[in-house]
Design a protein around this motif. Sequence first.
Motif, PDB file in Angstrom:
ATOM      1  N   MET A   1     -12.682  50.322  75.611  1.00 34.44           N
ATOM      2  CA  MET A   1     -12.474  51.668  75.037  1.00 34.44           C
ATOM      3  C   MET A   1     -11.829  52.607  76.079  1.00 34.44           C
ATOM      4  N   ARG A   2     -12.461  52.567  77.330  1.00 33.78           N
ATOM      5  CA  ARG A   2     -11.954  53.427  78.400  1.00 33.78           C
ATOM      6  C   ARG A   2     -10.529  53.016  78.792  1.00 33.78           C
ATOM      7  N   MET A   3     -10.333  51.691  78.777  1.00 38.89           N
ATOM      8  CA  MET A   3      -9.017  51.139  79.128  1.00 38.89           C
ATOM      9  C   MET A   3      -7.958  51.604  78.123  1.00 38.89           C
ATOM     10  N   LYS A   4      -8.382  51.603  76.845  1.00 43.14           N
ATOM     11  CA  LYS A   4      -7.457  51.993  75.779  1.00 43.14           C
ATOM     12  C   LYS A   4      -7.036  53.470  75.944  1.00 43.14           C
ATOM     13  N   LYS A   5      -8.056  54.288  76.332  1.00 43.66           N
ATOM     14  CA  LYS A   5      -7.796  55.711  76.520  1.00 43.66           C
ATOM     15  C   LYS A   5      -6.840  55.933  77.698  1.00 43.66           C
ATOM     16  N   TRP A   6      -7.091  55.166  78.751  1.00 39.15           N
ATOM     17  CA  TRP A   6      -6.249  55.277  79.961  1.00 39.15           C
ATOM     18  C   TRP A   6      -4.808  54.890  79.632  1.00 39.15           C
ATOM     19  N   LEU A   7      -4.686  53.798  78.878  1.00 34.86           N
ATOM     20  CA  LEU A   7      -3.347  53.324  78.495  1.00 34.86           C
ATOM     21  C   LEU A   7      -2.621  54.371  77.645  1.00 34.86           C
ATOM     22  N   LYS A   8      -3.383  54.984  76.764  1.00 28.44           N
ATOM     23  CA  LYS A   8      -2.809  55.993  75.866  1.00 28.44           C
ATOM     24  C   LYS A   8      -2.284  57.189  76.655  1.00 28.44           C
ATOM     25  N   ARG A   9      -3.124  57.626  77.634  1.00 31.14           N
ATOM     26  CA  ARG A   9      -2.730  58.774  78.462  1.00 31.14           C
ATOM     27  C   ARG A   9      -1.521  58.442  79.325  1.00 31.14           C
ATOM     28  N   THR A  10      -1.553  57.243  79.906  1.00 30.54           N
ATOM     29  CA  THR A  10      -0.428  56.837  80.763  1.00 30.54           C
ATOM     30  C   THR A  10       0.855  56.761  79.934  1.00 30.54           C
ATOM     31  N   GLY A  11       0.695  56.203  78.740  1.00 33.02           N
ATOM     32  CA  GLY A  11       1.864  56.078  77.854  1.00 33.02           C
ATOM     33  C   GLY A  11       2.419  57.433  77.485  1.00 33.02           C
ATOM     34  N   LEU A  12       1.503  58.364  77.248  1.00 21.94           N
ATOM     35  CA  LEU A  12       1.925  59.714  76.880  1.00 21.94           C
ATOM     36  C   LEU A  12       2.660  60.394  78.025  1.00 21.94           C
ATOM     37  N   LEU A  13       2.084  60.271  79.231  1.00 21.83           N
ATOM     38  CA  LEU A  13       2.718  60.877  80.417  1.00 21.83           C
ATOM     39  C   LEU A  13       4.085  60.256  80.673  1.00 21.83           C
ATOM     40  N   PHE A  14       4.157  58.936  80.528  1.00 20.37           N
ATOM     41  CA  PHE A  14       5.421  58.238  80.758  1.00 20.37           C
ATOM     42  C   PHE A  14       6.477  58.716  79.750  1.00 20.37           C
ATOM     43  N   SER A  15       6.043  58.850  78.475  1.00 21.54           N
ATOM     44  CA  SER A  15       6.988  59.298  77.431  1.00 21.54           C
ATOM     45  C   SER A  15       7.484  60.709  77.718  1.00 21.54           C
ATOM     46  N   LEU A  16       6.540  61.583  78.149  1.00 18.79           N
ATOM     47  CA  LEU A  16       6.931  62.963  78.446  1.00 18.79           C
ATOM     48  C   LEU A  16       7.916  63.007  79.614  1.00 18.79           C
ATOM     49  N   PHE A  17       7.606  62.202  80.628  1.00 15.76           N
ATOM     50  CA  PHE A  17       8.471  62.158  81.805  1.00 15.76           C
ATOM     51  C   PHE A  17       9.875  61.668  81.409  1.00 15.76           C
ATOM     52  N   THR A  18       9.896  60.603  80.610  1.00 15.67           N
ATOM     53  CA  THR A  18      11.193  60.048  80.177  1.00 15.67           C
ATOM     54  C   THR A  18      11.948  61.085  79.354  1.00 15.67           C
ATOM     55  N   TYR A  19      11.211  61.772  78.467  1.00  9.09           N
ATOM     56  CA  TYR A  19      11.858  62.788  77.633  1.00  9.09           C
ATOM     57  C   TYR A  19      12.474  63.872  78.512  1.00  9.09           C
ATOM     58  N   LEU A  20      11.665  64.365  79.503  1.00  8.34           N
ATOM     59  CA  LEU A  20      12.142  65.449  80.374  1.00  8.34           C
ATOM     60  C   LEU A  20      13.375  65.026  81.158  1.00  8.34           C
ATOM     61  N   LEU A  21      13.327  63.799  81.654  1.00 14.34           N
ATOM     62  CA  LEU A  21      14.448  63.305  82.463  1.00 14.34           C
ATOM     63  C   LEU A  21      15.723  63.220  81.625  1.00 14.34           C
ATOM     64  N   VAL A  22      15.609  62.546  80.484  1.00 19.29           N
ATOM     65  CA  VAL A  22      16.795  62.330  79.631  1.00 19.29           C
ATOM     66  C   VAL A  22      17.310  63.660  79.078  1.00 19.29           C
ATOM     67  N   SER A  23      16.372  64.482  78.573  1.00 21.03           N
ATOM     68  CA  SER A  23      16.835  65.733  77.964  1.00 21.03           C
ATOM     69  C   SER A  23      17.416  66.691  79.007  1.00 21.03           C
ATOM     70  N   SER A  24      16.856  66.657  80.239  1.00 21.37           N
ATOM     71  CA  SER A  24      17.384  67.546  81.280  1.00 21.37           C
ATOM     72  C   SER A  24      18.809  67.150  81.649  1.00 21.37           C
ATOM     73  N   VAL A  25      19.048  65.853  81.753  1.00 24.53           N
ATOM     74  CA  VAL A  25      20.402  65.382  82.070  1.00 24.53           C
ATOM     75  C   VAL A  25      21.357  65.816  80.960  1.00 24.53           C
ATOM     76  N   LEU A  26      20.921  65.633  79.711  1.00 22.60           N
ATOM     77  CA  LEU A  26      21.773  66.018  78.570  1.00 22.60           C
ATOM     78  C   LEU A  26      22.028  67.520  78.561  1.00 22.60           C
ATOM     79  N   LEU A  27      20.962  68.289  78.857  1.00 25.62           N
ATOM     80  CA  LEU A  27      21.123  69.753  78.857  1.00 25.62           C
ATOM     81  C   LEU A  27      22.079  70.211  79.959  1.00 25.62           C
ATOM     82  N   VAL A  28      21.959  69.582  81.133  1.00 21.57           N
ATOM     83  CA  VAL A  28      22.829  69.982  82.244  1.00 21.57           C
ATOM     84  C   VAL A  28      24.292  69.699  81.905  1.00 21.57           C
TER      85      VAL A  28
END
Lengths: 317, 228
Positions: A1-28
């Motif tokens: 259960m704890r592992m699943k939560k950790w994976l979910k959070r990591t996945g969310l952070l990774f997605s946000l980071f990827t979004y910020l990186l890609v969208s920032s490049v596009l915006l620039v």
Amino acid sequence: MRMKKWLKRTGLLFSLFTYLLVSSVLLVFYGPFEHLRAMVVGSILTSRHPQYAEYFLSEEKLKQYQPLAMDAAAAGSADAEALNNYSDIHDNSIDVIPIDEKLFTGKLMIVKDPKRLHVEVTQHLNDVGELVSDMADRTNAVAAVNAGGFLDVSGHGTGGIPLGLTISHGKTVVSPTNAPIIGFNQAGALVIGNYNKEDIASLHLTEAVSFGPQLVDKGQGLITNGDGGWGRSARSAIGQRSDGAVLLLVVQGRGTGGIGATLKDIEQVMLENGAMTAANLDGGFSSEMWQDGSLTVPPSNPLGERPVATAFVVTKN
Amino acid sequence: MKSWKKYLMLFASVVVLQMTGFYALEQYLTPSGETSSFSAVAVAKVSVPIEEHLQPPDTALLYDIDAKGKTMAYYTHQSQVVITNQKKQTLGLFDLEGAQYLQWMDNGKTLFYFVHHWGKYTFGVYKVAEQELVPLYDMESGNRVSIEQLFKSQYAQSIYFLYTEDGQKRLGFYESMFGFKSIGLNGFEPKKTWFDEKENILSIQDEVGVVHRYQNGREMPAKSSAQN
């Protein structure tokens, strides 16, 4: 259960980071932020890997951000008669105007009699450079700014070898190259432009250095597209008004005085102050203005003055 | 709240934050359209007082005179640094609690300082023209640090300094673009040092005659003193 939560959070952070990186490049590169894009693309184009800019922008679009070549200057005419004669100016006053813009600060010195301007060369020529303040002290000058370029491999040059035509007190120190010349003739006219080597003698220059690009010719700005593409930095420039007064401009960058000026900013200041002709001088850590014993525009490097090859000095009356 | 709503809110916040950041950056980079209101300042001529040989007051705890002998900085019991010239003019006066080292970097324009204050060691410069203290780097706190020798390369625009940290000799290197770097001397005791400013090479000879050479914050292959 704890592992699943950790994976979910990591996945969310990774997605946000990827979004910020890609969208920032596009915006620039494709967003509505023109000044930001100009700064980023200009930095890439002046870096060691300018080809990276081609991944994002078309050749056509990149032309807009291409840095102005240092040798960009108007073709000079060999007709020395066409140059103005300021022999009769005997106004010994000097005005200093503070420049206080949002992104840069500095000073504009107006020397009414152009015949007071001389090129001083390092006294350790072909060995090491000399501080602008030392050159000014040595020559008993009232003011000085850094001037032409010098051999500077990877930013570690000693300032001992001037690049391009260098004339000091009527004596040719370095023969002309293909770089634009910035010099004064006997009658105090500031001569800026690209000249054939064989035509230079007919100009009767008594003082000269080489640098560029030329920013103003016949009262018109020469940067017609973008900001010049050199990014923001400390900069020095020289110009002349129609009444013969010489404009010496030095602005700070990367230090306490702001993040620096673009070539377009410098051109603008020169035009606003009536320059009929103007050129960019060596900039960055070399840029400084000295007057009456103190650095009125100090160098942007916190570690102090950098030895340079040449300086424009203003002699006493 | 349903979990998809939470994610939507999180995503919306990130987008708003990102766009605000970009907008602020763009605003910052946009030059002001207005022309500054200028006030012309004429150059004033001043009479030149008689120049004197500089001598620090007896009460000075630290002092340094620039290479030309024209400008002096000294540290007082009141934890202040006073900068004066031969004309007895005060060019600068500022608080610098815990100063341990002062050295001019050039002709009385830039003063290097090293302080220990509130358990923190900091080095930086005082720019006389701007009358401003510019801290350059906070060194690791907790250890006893003292600077022994400072070398400045005007051409490379960098500095080296030999310092002791908890009894261990180390070499500090600072360059404004790349920051600070500390290099361990691997236990050897410096016997002699010399600095080639043009080549930007600091040489340190150890007790057994081996010369350790450093350039741009990196040690170069060692060579014996006989080669020098």
